[in-house]
Every structure is written in structure tokens, then in C-alpha cells.
Design a protein around this motif. Structure first.
Motif: not given
Length: 235
Positions: A67-73
Motif C-alpha cells: 500500500r506504500g506506493p498508493l499512499s505516496a500517490i
């Protein structure tokens, strides 16, 4: 106006400190949640497979970091919208990783039950770590502390008694274990569990702003039913 804002800030700080002061006394109860499930299943005749337990914990960690990349987006979006998107994605990431772990290892009852317990236990540990961090921030007024308080306010948990968190972990653990059993018996159920998982999480966040009783009742209903059906399909 400045005086009113200062008063509101002080009141918010006091509420936060009171909640965190109570919460620290409930930390041991969180630890008892996975122990309770282990004891129940152990004495009902299903021994823990510790390798599977560890893989379940690892699966949760993998889903969390995915979920990290989504959180960054979404981090630049309004907080409420970003939270909704991240929470809605929980079903996709967790259920996809869960079924992958099972298909790559084993689909037997005891193995799946142990994976489910590991999955639930590491989430309890994550909650405990979060609580410890938030307790450490309770007397501070720096940016991180302010963000933590804002998060509590957004979730409607500022005045919630810590015992609700323990109750939530019990039924959330039941839900995770139940989902693991269901998808191990019928892998195609992942198609239904993805939206169900996201629905439960989104509904819980929405309800928590109105009533903790309704929130825990929702999680309890889905947790109990999912676990009961998960066990029954193996009978």
C-alpha cells in the motif's frame, strides 16, 4: 478569535492526553487477543503450525508495504479522501496476498488456521506499536503530534475508551482467520472477499465518527459470521 482557537487547541490536547493515558493500561490486553485465539484452537484440537503462523504475519507485512506506493500517490489529496482510498484498497492488497500465500504453501485446515492467526496477530502488534508511538507523542506539540491528534479527530476516536480497541481486535482477528479459512477452502471466494473486506473497513471508519457501539457491532457481526462459516466449511 485567537483566544477561542487557543482554548480549542488546549481542550484537544487535554482530551488527547487523557485518551492516551488510559490507553497505556490496556496494552497488555491487546497482547492477550492472539493468545486467546491460540488457546481456543489449541484446546479444541488444532495445534498451531508455527511456520504457517510466521508466513501469515509475513503476508500481512507484504500487503501493508504494497500500500506504500498508493499512499505516496494520494498523500497530496485531502486527508479524508486519501484515507478513503487507502482503506478501500485494503481488501485488494490483503486478500490477494492472502490467497497467494495459501496457494504457494498449503490449503489444509490447520495450516490455513495458523496462517490466519499469524495474519491477525501481526495486525494486533501493529496496533500496539501505533499506540505506543501515539502515547509518546501525547505530551508533545510538534508537527507529528499534531498530525496524530488530527487523525484521531478524523476517525472520531478522541473520546473513545481504549477497551473498544481491544474489542475491535478480537472481532477483526476473527474476521481475518475466517477469511483465511474460506479462501483456502474455496479460492474463488477471493472475488467476494476483496469487496467485503474493503466494505467492512470503510463502514467501520464511517461509523466510528458516530458511534463506537455501532462500529464494534458491525465488526463483531462480520467477524463472528466469517469465522463460523470458515470453520463450518471444513467440517
Amino acid at each position: 478569535m485567537a483566544s477561542i482557537n487557543a482554548d480549542n487547541s488546549n481542550e484537544s490536547q487535554q482530551q488527547y492526553e487523557q485518551v492516551m493515558n488510559r490507553a497505556k493500561y490496556f496494552l497488555p490486553l491487546y497482547l492477550l487477543v492472539p493468545v486467546m485465539f491460540w488457546l481456543v484452537f489449541h484446546y479444541s484440537g488444532t495445534a498451531m503450525e508455527w511456520k504457517a503462523f510466521g508466513l501469515g504475519a509475513l503476508g500481512w507485512v507484504i500487503a501493508f508495504f504494497l500500500r506504500g506506493p498508493l499512499s505516496a500517490i494520494v498523500m497530496k489529496m485531502p486527508k479524508e479522501k486519501a484515507t478513503t482510498i487507502i482503506v478501500a484498497s485494503s481488501g485488494v492488497f490483503e486478500e490477494c496476498v492472502r490467497i497467494a500465500v495459501l496457494l504457494l504453501t498449503s490449503l489444509t485446515f490447520s495450516w490455513s488456521l495458523s496462517i490466519g492467526q499469524g495474519w491477525a496477530a501481526i495486525e494486533v502488534l501493529f496496533v500496539i506499536i501505533n499506540l505506543i508511538v501515539m502515547i509518546s507523542l501525547s505530551t508533545r506539540t510538534d508537527e507529528k503530534s499534531i498530525q496524530a491528534k488530527e487523525m484521531l479527530q478524523m476517525q472520531g476516536n478522541m473520546n473513545a475508551h481504549p477497551v473498544w480497541g481491544v474489542i475491535e481486535r478480537i472481532f477483526a482477528s476473527a474476521f481475518h482467520i475466517g477469511c483465511t479459512l474460506l479462501v483456502s477452502k474455496y479460492p474463488w471466494l477471493v472475488v467476494l472477499l476483496i469487496p467485503l473486506h474493503s466494505f467492512v473497513n470503510l463502514s467501520a471508519i464511517k461509523l466510528s465518527k458516530q458511534s463506537m457501539v455501532q462500529t464494534e457491532l458491525l465488526i463483531a457481526v462480520f467477524g463472528i459470521i466469517t469465522l463460523a462459516v470458515g470453520i463450518l466449511v471444513f467440517q
